[in-house]
Write a protein that holds these residues in place. Structure first.
Motif, PDB file in Angstrom:
ATOM      1  N   PHE A 166       0.839  -1.202   0.000  1.00 48.26           N
ATOM      2  CA  PHE A 166       0.000   0.000   0.000  1.00 48.26           C
ATOM      3  C   PHE A 166       0.875   1.253   0.000  1.00 48.26           C
ATOM      4  N   ASP A 167       1.898   1.271   0.850  1.00 49.09           N
ATOM      5  CA  ASP A 167       2.758   2.452   0.970  1.00 49.09           C
ATOM      6  C   ASP A 167       3.560   2.712  -0.304  1.00 49.09           C
ATOM      7  N   ARG A 168       3.835   1.671  -1.073  1.00 48.97           N
ATOM      8  CA  ARG A 168       4.520   1.868  -2.350  1.00 48.97           C
ATOM      9  C   ARG A 168       3.600   2.497  -3.392  1.00 48.97           C
ATOM     10  N   ARG A 169       2.298   2.268  -3.251  1.00 49.97           N
ATOM     11  CA  ARG A 169       1.338   2.773  -4.244  1.00 49.97           C
ATOM     12  C   ARG A 169       0.812   4.164  -3.929  1.00 49.97           C
ATOM     13  N   PHE A 170       0.765   4.534  -2.627  1.00 50.79           N
ATOM     14  CA  PHE A 170       0.053   5.743  -2.242  1.00 50.79           C
ATOM     15  C   PHE A 170       0.869   6.652  -1.324  1.00 50.79           C
ATOM     16  N   TYR A 171       0.652   7.958  -1.503  1.00 47.05           N
ATOM     17  CA  TYR A 171       1.068   8.963  -0.531  1.00 47.05           C
ATOM     18  C   TYR A 171      -0.074   9.165   0.457  1.00 47.05           C
ATOM     19  N   VAL A 172       0.261   9.449   1.719  1.00 46.46           N
ATOM     20  CA  VAL A 172      -0.766   9.737   2.715  1.00 46.46           C
ATOM     21  C   VAL A 172      -0.320  10.945   3.536  1.00 46.46           C
ATOM     22  N   ILE A 182      -6.765   8.859  12.476  1.00 48.46           N
ATOM     23  CA  ILE A 182      -6.075   8.582  11.211  1.00 48.46           C
ATOM     24  C   ILE A 182      -5.298   7.267  11.256  1.00 48.46           C
ATOM     25  N   PRO A 183      -4.468   7.001  12.297  1.00 48.51           N
ATOM     26  CA  PRO A 183      -3.775   5.703  12.335  1.00 48.51           C
ATOM     27  C   PRO A 183      -4.737   4.523  12.355  1.00 48.51           C
ATOM     28  N   ARG A 184      -5.882   4.679  13.024  1.00 44.30           N
ATOM     29  CA  ARG A 184      -6.860   3.588  13.079  1.00 44.30           C
ATOM     30  C   ARG A 184      -7.474   3.349  11.696  1.00 44.30           C
ATOM     31  N   ILE A 185      -7.738   4.422  10.975  1.00 43.06           N
ATOM     32  CA  ILE A 185      -8.282   4.278   9.619  1.00 43.06           C
ATOM     33  C   ILE A 185      -7.270   3.595   8.712  1.00 43.06           C
ATOM     34  N   LEU A 186      -6.018   4.050   8.762  1.00 41.34           N
ATOM     35  CA  LEU A 186      -4.995   3.517   7.859  1.00 41.34           C
ATOM     36  C   LEU A 186      -4.618   2.079   8.195  1.00 41.34           C
ATOM     37  N   SER A 187      -4.777   1.683   9.445  1.00 45.07           N
ATOM     38  CA  SER A 187      -4.445   0.305   9.830  1.00 45.07           C
ATOM     39  C   SER A 187      -5.580  -0.671   9.537  1.00 45.07           C
ATOM     40  N   ASP A 188      -6.727  -0.136   9.099  1.00 49.24           N
ATOM     41  CA  ASP A 188      -7.884  -0.975   8.824  1.00 49.24           C
ATOM     42  C   ASP A 188      -7.722  -1.648   7.458  1.00 49.24           C
ATOM     43  N   GLU A 189      -7.692  -2.965   7.454  1.00 46.97           N
ATOM     44  CA  GLU A 189      -7.455  -3.716   6.217  1.00 46.97           C
ATOM     45  C   GLU A 189      -8.568  -3.508   5.196  1.00 46.97           C
ATOM     46  N   LYS A 238      -8.152  -2.002   1.443  1.00 44.04           N
ATOM     47  CA  LYS A 238      -8.607  -2.800   0.301  1.00 44.04           C
ATOM     48  C   LYS A 238      -9.462  -1.962  -0.643  1.00 44.04           C
ATOM     49  N   HIS A 239     -10.358  -1.149  -0.090  1.00 42.62           N
ATOM     50  CA  HIS A 239     -11.216  -0.308  -0.935  1.00 42.62           C
ATOM     51  C   HIS A 239     -10.390   0.767  -1.654  1.00 42.62           C
ATOM     52  N   ILE A 240      -9.447   1.384  -0.949  1.00 46.31           N
ATOM     53  CA  ILE A 240      -8.598   2.397  -1.581  1.00 46.31           C
ATOM     54  C   ILE A 240      -7.784   1.762  -2.704  1.00 46.31           C
ATOM     55  N   SER A 241      -7.258   0.576  -2.456  1.00 52.57           N
ATOM     56  CA  SER A 241      -6.456  -0.117  -3.477  1.00 52.57           C
ATOM     57  C   SER A 241      -7.287  -0.489  -4.701  1.00 52.57           C
ATOM     58  N   GLY A 242      -8.608  -0.590  -4.519  1.00 51.80           N
ATOM     59  CA  GLY A 242      -9.497  -0.929  -5.625  1.00 51.80           C
ATOM     60  C   GLY A 242      -9.948   0.265  -6.456  1.00 51.80           C
ATOM     61  N   ILE A 243      -9.450   1.462  -6.099  1.00 53.48           N
ATOM     62  CA  ILE A 243      -9.766   2.670  -6.876  1.00 53.48           C
ATOM     63  C   ILE A 243      -8.647   2.856  -7.892  1.00 53.48           C
ATOM     64  N   SER A 275     -14.291   1.636  -9.635  1.00 51.12           N
ATOM     65  CA  SER A 275     -13.589   2.652  -8.848  1.00 51.12           C
ATOM     66  C   SER A 275     -14.583   3.499  -8.069  1.00 51.12           C
ATOM     67  N   PHE A 276     -15.731   3.806  -8.681  1.00 49.58           N
ATOM     68  CA  PHE A 276     -16.781   4.546  -7.972  1.00 49.58           C
ATOM     69  C   PHE A 276     -17.268   3.756  -6.763  1.00 49.58           C
ATOM     70  N   GLU A 277     -17.553   2.479  -6.961  1.00 47.81           N
ATOM     71  CA  GLU A 277     -18.054   1.639  -5.869  1.00 47.81           C
ATOM     72  C   GLU A 277     -17.051   1.577  -4.716  1.00 47.81           C
ATOM     73  N   ASN A 278     -15.780   1.378  -5.032  1.00 47.02           N
ATOM     74  CA  ASN A 278     -14.768   1.320  -3.977  1.00 47.02           C
ATOM     75  C   ASN A 278     -14.599   2.658  -3.270  1.00 47.02           C
ATOM     76  N   SER A 279     -14.810   3.755  -3.983  1.00 48.44           N
ATOM     77  CA  SER A 279     -14.757   5.081  -3.359  1.00 48.44           C
ATOM     78  C   SER A 279     -15.849   5.236  -2.310  1.00 48.44           C
ATOM     79  N   ILE A 280     -17.076   4.835  -2.665  1.00 45.63           N
ATOM     80  CA  ILE A 280     -18.199   4.923  -1.721  1.00 45.63           C
ATOM     81  C   ILE A 280     -17.960   4.009  -0.517  1.00 45.63           C
ATOM     82  N   LEU A 281     -17.465   2.804  -0.764  1.00 45.67           N
ATOM     83  CA  LEU A 281     -17.200   1.861   0.331  1.00 45.67           C
ATOM     84  C   LEU A 281     -16.094   2.374   1.248  1.00 45.67           C
TER      85      LEU A 281
END
Length: 219
Positions: A144-150, A158-165, A169-174, A200-206
C-alpha cells in the motif's frame, strides 16, 4: 503522375488517420463518460432514498443521491472532468488527448477534526503534495505504501483508519486514484478524483463508508 500517386497514398494511409485520430478519441471519451454515468446511476438506484441527474443532455451530467441510512453518507454527488489538451492551467500535467475522470463528493453531518488525503504515486496524483495537511503517514503495509502517498492532521483516528485492512482494500481498488480526501469540521466531507469506471466509484463509496464507521466507534 507518380509523385501525385505517392502523395495521395501517404495522405490516405498516414496523414488522414492522424488528422482524424483526435476526433475519434474524443468521441470514444464522450461515449465512455455517458456509459459510466449510466452504470453509476444504476448502482445508486436501489441504494438511495432520492436520486436525480442534472444536465442529462450535456457532456458532463451530474448525479446527486441521498443514500439509504445503512450507507451512512447523507449525500453524494458525481460529476466528470477531463485532464488534457483543454484543461485549465491549474493542472500540473497535460496530455495531448483529454482523458476523463470521476469526481465523487460525499457528506455526513457528524463532527470530527479529521484531515486526511491519499493519492496514488502516478504523475497525476502529485497534487497530493500540494495538500495543506502537514503530517506524512505510513500504514505499515508495504504494498500500500509503495502505491500511495498519505498526508493528514487533526485526529487520532487517522492511524486507526490507515491500519484498517478493509479500508486499505477499498482504496487499493480505486484505479488511477488522483486523491481521496477527507475534511472534518461540523460535518465530514469527502472528495475523490479517480478513473472513470463504476468499480472505482463503488470502492470510493465503500471507503467513505468505512471511514465513517471507524469515526463512529470513537464518537
Amino acid at each position: 503522375m507518380q509523385f501525385e500517386s505517392y502523395f495521395l497514398f501517404w495522405f490516405i494511409v498516414v496523414l488522414l488517420p492522424l488528422a482524424l485520430a483526435p476526433i475519434f478519441l474524443m468521441f470514444l471519451e464522450k461515449k465512455k463518460r455517458r456509459e459510466t454515468m449510466q452504470q453509476v446511476y444504476s448502482w445508486l438506484k436501489e441504494k438511495s432514498k432520492k436520486l436525480y441527474i442534472d444536465n442529462v443532455r450535456s457532456d458532463n451530467p451530474r448525479i446527486v443521491a441521498e443514500l439509504n441510512p445503512e450507507w451512512l453518507l447523507d449525500r453524494v454527488e458525481i460529476t466528470t472532468f477531463s485532464i488534457g489538451a483543454f484543461t485549465s492551467p491549474g493542472r500540473a500535467i497535460f496530455f495531448f488527448f483529454p482523458r476523463s475522470y470521476l469526481k465523487i463528493s460525499g457528506m455526513k453531518k457528524v463532527k470530527s477534526p479529521i484531515r486526511l488525503a491519499i493519492g496514488g504515486r502516478g504523475p497525476m496524483a502529485s497534487t497530493i503534495y500540494w495538500s495543506h495537511f502537514k503530517q506524512d503517514f505510513k500504514t505499515g503495509d508495504l504494498a500500500f505504501d509503495r502505491r500511495f502517498y498519505v498526508k493528514g492532521e487533526g485526529s487520532d483516528d487517522i492511524p486507526r483508519i490507515l491500519s484498517d485492512e478493509e479500508f486499505r482494500k477499498h482504496i487499493s481498488g480505486i484505479y488511477d486514484l488522483i486523491k481521496f480526501e477527507v475534511r472534518g469540521n461540523e460535518h465530514v466531507s469527502f472528495v475523490v478524483e479517480c478513473y472513470l469506471d463504476v468499480k472505482s466509484f463503488e470502492n470510493s463509496i465503500l471507503a467513505m463508508k468505512r471511514v465513517l464507521e471507524i469515526l463512529s466507534e470513537t464518537n
